[in-house]
Design a protein around this motif. Structure first.
Motif, short mmCIF file in Angstrom:
data_model
loop_
_atom_site.label_atom_id
_atom_site.label_comp_id
_atom_site.label_asym_id
_atom_site.label_seq_id
_atom_site.Cartn_x
_atom_site.Cartn_y
_atom_site.Cartn_z
N GLU A 81 -46.43 -5.73 -103.36
CA GLU A 81 -45.33 -4.85 -103.03
C GLU A 81 -44.30 -6.62 -103.34
O GLU A 81 -44.94 -7.82 -102.60
CB GLU A 81 -44.98 -4.58 -102.18
CG GLU A 81 -46.45 -3.69 -102.44
CD GLU A 81 -45.76 -2.38 -100.60
OE1 GLU A 81 -45.92 -3.21 -99.42
OE2 GLU A 81 -47.60 -1.42 -100.66
N LEU A 82 -42.87 -6.22 -103.02
CA LEU A 82 -42.16 -7.22 -102.52
C LEU A 82 -42.15 -7.90 -101.40
O LEU A 82 -42.51 -6.52 -99.85
CB LEU A 82 -40.29 -6.44 -103.40
CG LEU A 82 -40.17 -6.64 -104.78
CD1 LEU A 82 -39.11 -5.78 -104.99
CD2 LEU A 82 -40.33 -8.03 -104.78
N PRO A 83 -41.49 -8.66 -100.72
CA PRO A 83 -41.28 -8.56 -99.47
C PRO A 83 -39.90 -7.70 -99.02
O PRO A 83 -38.70 -7.22 -100.35
CB PRO A 83 -41.26 -10.44 -99.36
CG PRO A 83 -41.73 -10.93 -100.84
CD PRO A 83 -41.75 -10.09 -101.71
N GLU A 84 -39.95 -7.44 -97.72
CA GLU A 84 -38.67 -6.99 -97.82
C GLU A 84 -37.26 -7.35 -97.73
O GLU A 84 -37.23 -6.25 -97.95
CB GLU A 84 -39.06 -6.36 -95.89
CG GLU A 84 -38.05 -5.45 -95.56
CD GLU A 84 -38.50 -3.40 -96.10
OE1 GLU A 84 -37.29 -2.96 -95.87
OE2 GLU A 84 -40.00 -3.17 -95.94
N ASN A 85 -36.95 -8.46 -97.54
CA ASN A 85 -35.86 -8.88 -97.41
C ASN A 85 -35.85 -8.75 -99.05
O ASN A 85 -33.81 -8.84 -99.32
CB ASN A 85 -35.73 -10.18 -97.76
CG ASN A 85 -36.70 -11.51 -97.65
OD1 ASN A 85 -37.89 -11.06 -98.45
ND2 ASN A 85 -35.75 -12.27 -98.60
N LEU A 86 -36.21 -8.54 -100.38
CA LEU A 86 -35.73 -8.09 -101.92
C LEU A 86 -36.10 -6.59 -102.38
O LEU A 86 -35.60 -6.86 -103.25
CB LEU A 86 -36.82 -9.21 -102.49
CG LEU A 86 -36.59 -10.87 -102.64
CD1 LEU A 86 -37.58 -11.19 -103.67
CD2 LEU A 86 -35.39 -10.91 -102.78
N VAL A 87 -36.40 -5.81 -101.71
CA VAL A 87 -36.80 -4.53 -101.90
C VAL A 87 -35.19 -4.09 -101.97
O VAL A 87 -34.70 -3.40 -103.02
CB VAL A 87 -36.98 -3.59 -100.80
CG1 VAL A 87 -37.16 -1.95 -101.12
CG2 VAL A 87 -38.65 -4.01 -99.93
N LYS A 88 -33.81 -4.22 -101.46
CA LYS A 88 -32.60 -4.06 -102.06
C LYS A 88 -31.99 -4.54 -103.39
O LYS A 88 -31.46 -3.83 -104.13
CB LYS A 88 -31.65 -4.03 -100.80
CG LYS A 88 -31.41 -3.07 -99.82
CD LYS A 88 -31.02 -3.86 -98.33
CE LYS A 88 -30.74 -2.54 -97.16
NZ LYS A 88 -30.01 -3.10 -96.20
N THR A 89 -32.12 -5.94 -102.98
CA THR A 89 -32.26 -6.71 -104.50
C THR A 89 -32.87 -5.78 -105.99
O THR A 89 -32.26 -5.68 -106.67
CB THR A 89 -32.67 -8.41 -104.21
OG1 THR A 89 -32.06 -8.61 -103.09
CG2 THR A 89 -32.37 -8.91 -105.51
#
Length: 144
Positions: free
Chosen positions: A60-68
């Motif tokens: 999975e993506l790190p949380e800080n890139l989920v919105k991106t």
């Protein structure tokens, strides 16, 4: 050139790598926008995106890139954007550097073009991730 340095991090490893790449880019005369919380208007103002990310959990993506990532999936066009992807992970996992694949899919499908081949850095390797990333950057920085 104006470059978005996009960092996806959970434990700080990708951020440490990005911190080593930043002065090399700046010393080469580039304007670098450091993005731990990438915003659309900033990204779209940069013709080159350098993404340094770890992979979290089961690919999975790190949380800080989920919105991106969600934003990328809804973009009608990223024509004119070039990208370089640097992943940091552990090859003992089946999803080694899986975050790179998650990010690359919407980039490519929306018209962004890879500037250089992506690199997958294995933290089990003897060399420090920062050193591997610097070697990769130095192999192509003159082409910017």
């Amino acid at each position: 050139m104006k470059i978005a340095l996009i960092i996806g991090t959970t434990m700080g490893g990708a951020e440490a790598v990005a911190d080593e790449l930043l002065p090399v880019l700046e010393n080469a005369g580039h304007e670098v926008i450091y993005c731990l919380d990438p915003q659309a208007e900033i990204l779209l103002s940069c013709p080159l995106w350098l993404v340094v990310t770890s992979t979290h959990g089961a690919g999975e993506l790190p949380e800080n890139l989920v919105k991106t990532h969600q934003w990328l999936a809804t973009q009608p066009s990223l024509n004119g954007i070039q990208y370089a992807l640097c992943g940091i992970g552990d090859s003992s996992y089946d999803t080694f550097c899986g975050a790179l694949d998650l990010l690359e899919m919407p980039l490519r499908s929306n018209g962004a073009i890879a500037f250089v081949d992506k690199i997958r850095i294995d933290v089990q390797h003897m060399d420090l991730p920062e050193d591997q990333a610097l070697s990769w950057l130095e192999s192509w920085i003159q082409r910017i």
